[in-house]
Each structure stands twice: as C-alpha cells, then as structure tokens.
Design an enzyme around this catalytic site. Structure first.
Site, PDB file in Angstrom:
ATOM      1  N   ASN A 199       0.822  -1.199   0.000  1.00  0.00           N
ATOM      2  CA  ASN A 199       0.000   0.000   0.000  1.00  0.00           C
ATOM      3  C   ASN A 199       0.867   1.265   0.000  1.00  0.00           C
ATOM      4  OD1 ASN A 199      -2.488   1.587   0.158  1.00  0.00           O
ATOM      5  ND2 ASN A 199      -3.397  -0.306   0.904  1.00  0.00           N
ATOM      6  N   ARG A 200       0.253   2.394   0.328  1.00  0.00           N
ATOM      7  CA  ARG A 200       0.891   3.694   0.114  1.00  0.00           C
ATOM      8  C   ARG A 200       1.573   4.223   1.366  1.00  0.00           C
ATOM      9  NH1 ARG A 200      -3.690   3.286  -2.876  1.00  0.00           N
ATOM     10  NH2 ARG A 200      -3.505   3.859  -5.081  1.00  0.00           N
ATOM     11  N   HIS A 255       3.468   0.148  -2.755  1.00  0.00           N
ATOM     12  CA  HIS A 255       3.793  -1.279  -2.891  1.00  0.00           C
ATOM     13  C   HIS A 255       5.292  -1.560  -3.018  1.00  0.00           C
ATOM     14  CE1 HIS A 255      -0.336  -2.213  -2.803  1.00  0.00           C
ATOM     15  NE2 HIS A 255      -0.622  -2.162  -4.085  1.00  0.00           N
ATOM     16  N   HIS A 284      -0.960  -9.632  -3.978  1.00  0.00           N
ATOM     17  CA  HIS A 284      -1.811  -8.755  -4.785  1.00  0.00           C
ATOM     18  C   HIS A 284      -2.506  -9.532  -5.905  1.00  0.00           C
ATOM     19  CE1 HIS A 284      -3.341  -5.047  -6.372  1.00  0.00           C
ATOM     20  NE2 HIS A 284      -2.546  -4.291  -5.642  1.00  0.00           N
ATOM     21  N   SER A 285      -3.086 -10.686  -5.559  1.00  0.00           N
ATOM     22  CA  SER A 285      -3.840 -11.426  -6.566  1.00  0.00           C
ATOM     23  C   SER A 285      -5.166 -10.728  -6.872  1.00  0.00           C
ATOM     24  CB  SER A 285      -4.124 -12.851  -6.080  1.00  0.00           C
ATOM     25  OG  SER A 285      -2.954 -13.631  -6.137  1.00  0.00           O
ATOM     26  N   TYR A 286      -5.534 -10.792  -8.151  1.00  0.00           N
ATOM     27  CA  TYR A 286      -6.804 -10.257  -8.649  1.00  0.00           C
ATOM     28  C   TYR A 286      -7.734 -11.435  -8.923  1.00  0.00           C
ATOM     29  CZ  TYR A 286      -4.753  -5.632  -9.630  1.00  0.00           C
ATOM     30  OH  TYR A 286      -4.167  -4.399  -9.540  1.00  0.00           O
ATOM     31  N   ASP A 325     -11.217   1.147  -2.874  1.00  0.00           N
ATOM     32  CA  ASP A 325      -9.761   0.992  -2.786  1.00  0.00           C
ATOM     33  C   ASP A 325      -9.381   1.437  -1.387  1.00  0.00           C
ATOM     34  OD1 ASP A 325      -7.127   0.500  -3.327  1.00  0.00           O
ATOM     35  OD2 ASP A 325      -6.837   2.172  -4.719  1.00  0.00           O
ATOM     36  N   GLN A 383      -7.268  -4.610   2.452  1.00  0.00           N
ATOM     37  CA  GLN A 383      -7.577  -3.632   1.418  1.00  0.00           C
ATOM     38  C   GLN A 383      -8.492  -4.293   0.398  1.00  0.00           C
ATOM     39  OE1 GLN A 383      -6.241  -0.524   1.559  1.00  0.00           O
ATOM     40  NE2 GLN A 383      -6.630   0.386  -0.456  1.00  0.00           N
ATOM     41  N   GLU A 413      -6.339  -7.619  -0.105  1.00  0.00           N
ATOM     42  CA  GLU A 413      -4.938  -7.623   0.331  1.00  0.00           C
ATOM     43  C   GLU A 413      -4.886  -7.497   1.850  1.00  0.00           C
ATOM     44  OE1 GLU A 413      -3.077  -4.419  -2.231  1.00  0.00           O
ATOM     45  OE2 GLU A 413      -5.130  -4.523  -2.993  1.00  0.00           O
TER      46      GLU A 413
END
Length: 357
Positions: free
Chosen positions: A87-88, A113, A187-189, A257, A295, A322
């Site tokens: 994340n940020r 990330h 970070h799987s979609y 998000d 997340q 996440e």
C-alpha cells in the site's frame, strides 16, 4: 472436472528468462480434488488458481500473464508478493528513530507497494516441498540495506502451501538488522466466475470500521464507522451495488480501494476477514488472516490495455483482498505498529480457502 486420479503433487517447468538471462521457473501445486495453483519464482507471483464450481467444472480465478515480459511491465502488480511495504506511504516519507527517510515516488505523489523494483520484480529462491496432506513452495530472498530506500538488511521468506481442503496458505517471515517498516501482502486479482465482470459477486467483510482517505488515497487517520455507508459490507452485498452508491469516498477511489479495520474474533488464531460468493458458479472464497486490516480493491484502474491467458483485463474484471497493516502506518502512530526491529521476528499468515455451494 476433478477425478479420482487427482493426486497431491508439486511440479516445476521453465517459464522464460529475464533480460539478464536468469531463468524463471513456474511451480504447480495440485491437490486430490484437482485444485491447481501455479506460482512463479519471479516476484513470488501467483499466476493461476484453478478451482471447481458447484458442478465440478474448473476455472482459473485469478488474472495473470502467459509469459515473463508482461510481468516485468506489471503496473497492476498482478499476483505478486508486495514488499517491503504494501500500500501507500505519503510522499514516500517517514521518520524512524529520529532519522528521516525518502522512498521512491512511483504513485505520484506517493510511494506504493515497495517502490519501482519492490519484491514483485525480483527473482526469489524457491524450494518445493511435499507433506502427507499438503504441497508447497518456500520462497526466500535477502533485501539489502537501502533497497528501494528502506533501512536495514531484511531476510524474508514466504511459504505458499496448498492442502486437500482447497486452502492456499501464505506464511510470511522476516528478520532485520535495522529497524524498518514492513507490510507484506499478496496482490492477486480474483474473479470467481473466471471471466466477465465482478459486479454480481457478493462480498462480506468482517469490519465495523474502515480508514477513509484523502484525494491522494492516503488515510486521513480516522477509523470511521461503516454503518450507513457503502463500506458496511458486514452482510452479503453485491459489489456492483456498493459501487453504484453516491459516496465521496467511492468517488475518490473510483470505487473501492480502501483499508478495512478487521474485527477481532476471540479465541480464533485466524480471523475470517472476508467472504466472496459468485452466484452463477457457486464458487466461494474465504479469506482468513492474522493481519489487522484488508484492502478491498474493485479493479478500478483495469482499463483493457492488458491481456493474459486469453482474458482482457477490463474495468471491474477482478477484485483484490490484500491482507495488511494499514496504509501509511509509519506516519500514523495510532495505527497498528508496522516497524520490525532487530531481534524481533515478523510472522503473519493469510489463507484463501475455496469451496462451492
């Protein structure tokens, strides 16, 4: 279709080469129900997850690519292990023990990330293993002092393990020789239908609060109640219904998000953080974790410009869950502590369990 011939196994095969000539290897985990997970030693990436629907029909339920090159240009971090800090981090800056640090700005004006290289772009050492009830791969690497601007040499590992309960567990471990922020995640979609959009997927997130963000997607510091907002996902909600809500936070992120503050379940080693059900196929994914947050990302920036495994990555064609410490934690002292110090061990477990109903 799964068959009685399905066996517990781990196999490997070449996946291509990096620009420097290094070989990339794919490892395929399979269980007795025919579930298969393909992992890469590049970025510790999960590139395929094949699971059955209610009729036993298999589908690959994660986005990914067929070759190395698109992963190296992988701005969406598909399937990758994220580190040092998922994340940020606001402006890529934090102070630790009286010293200021500046990280790469790769999501202007912020750090995202782990930076330009991050853990998602490097080759990990892989060791496959088999036990009586599970198969897996242990991936390790040494992140040098100063990598992506982070202090300290970090020795890190992740164990990906598939069992016969259709559960894929991710066990992270790290030690450091200097204090450093750490927040590892995957970070799987996911798309439990295997194709199409995710708007009819029904989601539950076990959280009474979430962390609202400013216009730069940095937490304001507030732990806001979800009640009365589209972030109240404590009962099954179609993702599309939440996205359609007129809410300033949904507008900021162009969808979900956001970090959810997970409710702690007493007496449970792992919290049930989230559950997603896809009505047509009957596929269900449960996410269990030791992490304090998750997340939820609704594929807001997938724009159809990428394609892999025959699927175009269109808007809202996948979602992410996440598990994590909260975004920008080094700059919010009241958030759960994300600093690892010498002599301590970073350990955390997340499990993705698949079923059908």
């Amino acid at each position: 279709m799964h068959t009685d011939a399905a066996v517990l196994s781990v196999t490997s095969a070449p996946f291509g080469t990096l620009p420097d000539g290094s070989a990339v290897t794919a490892y395929t985990l399979a269980n007795r129900h025919g579930m298969r997970v393909k992992l890469l030693d590049l970025g510790a990436i999960i590139s395929e997850v094949h699971v059955p629907d209610r009729n036993g029909k298999m589908a690959d339920v994660v986005l990914g690519f067929d070759s190395v090159a698109p992963y190296l240009a992988n701005k969406a971090f598909l399937g990758a292990l994220i580190g040092r800090f998922g994340n940020r981090i606001a402006r890529g800056q934090f102070s630790l023990d009286g010293k200021d640090y500046q990280l790469a700005i790769n999501n202007a004006p912020n750090h995202l990330h782990g930076g330009e290289q991050g853990f998602h772009q490097v080759l990990w050492r892989a060791e496959p293993f088999e036990t009586a009830e599970a198969v897996g791969v242990t991936l390790t690497r040494s992140s040098p002092d100063g990598e992506d601007g982070y202090p300290g040499k970090l020795e890190v590992s992740v164990v990906y393990e598939l069992n016969n309960d259709n559960a894929l567990s991710l066990r992270y471990h790290a030690v450091t020789d200097q204090a450093t922020p750490i927040n590892l995640t995957n970070h799987s979609y996911f798309n439990l239908a295997g194709q199409g959009d995710i708007l009819s997927h029904e989601i539950v997130i076990n959280a009474d609060r979430y962390t609202p963000v400013d216009a730069g997607s940095i937490p304001t510091g507030e732990l806001a109640e979800v009640a009365g907002t589209p972030f109240d996902l404590r009962a099954a909600t179609a993702i599309g219904a939440g996205l359609a809500a007129q809410h300033p936070q949904i507008a900021i992120g162009r969808g979900y998000d956001h970090n959810f503050v997970l409710n702690k379940q007493a007496g449970q080693p792992l919290n049930l953080a989230a559950l997603v059900r896809e009505p047509q196929s009957g596929r269900v994914m449960q996410v269990y974790t030791e992490e304090p947050g998750v997340q939820f990302y609704s594929g807001n920036f997938l724009d159809g410009s990428a394609q892999g495994k025959g699927i175009t990555h269109t808007h809202r064609s996948a979602f992410c869950l996440e598990t994590q410490h909260f975004p920008d934690s080094p700059n919010h002292p009241h958030f759960p502590d994300s600093i690892l110090r010498p002599g301590q061990e970073y350990r955390t477990v997340t499990v993705y369990r698949f079923s059908a109903e």
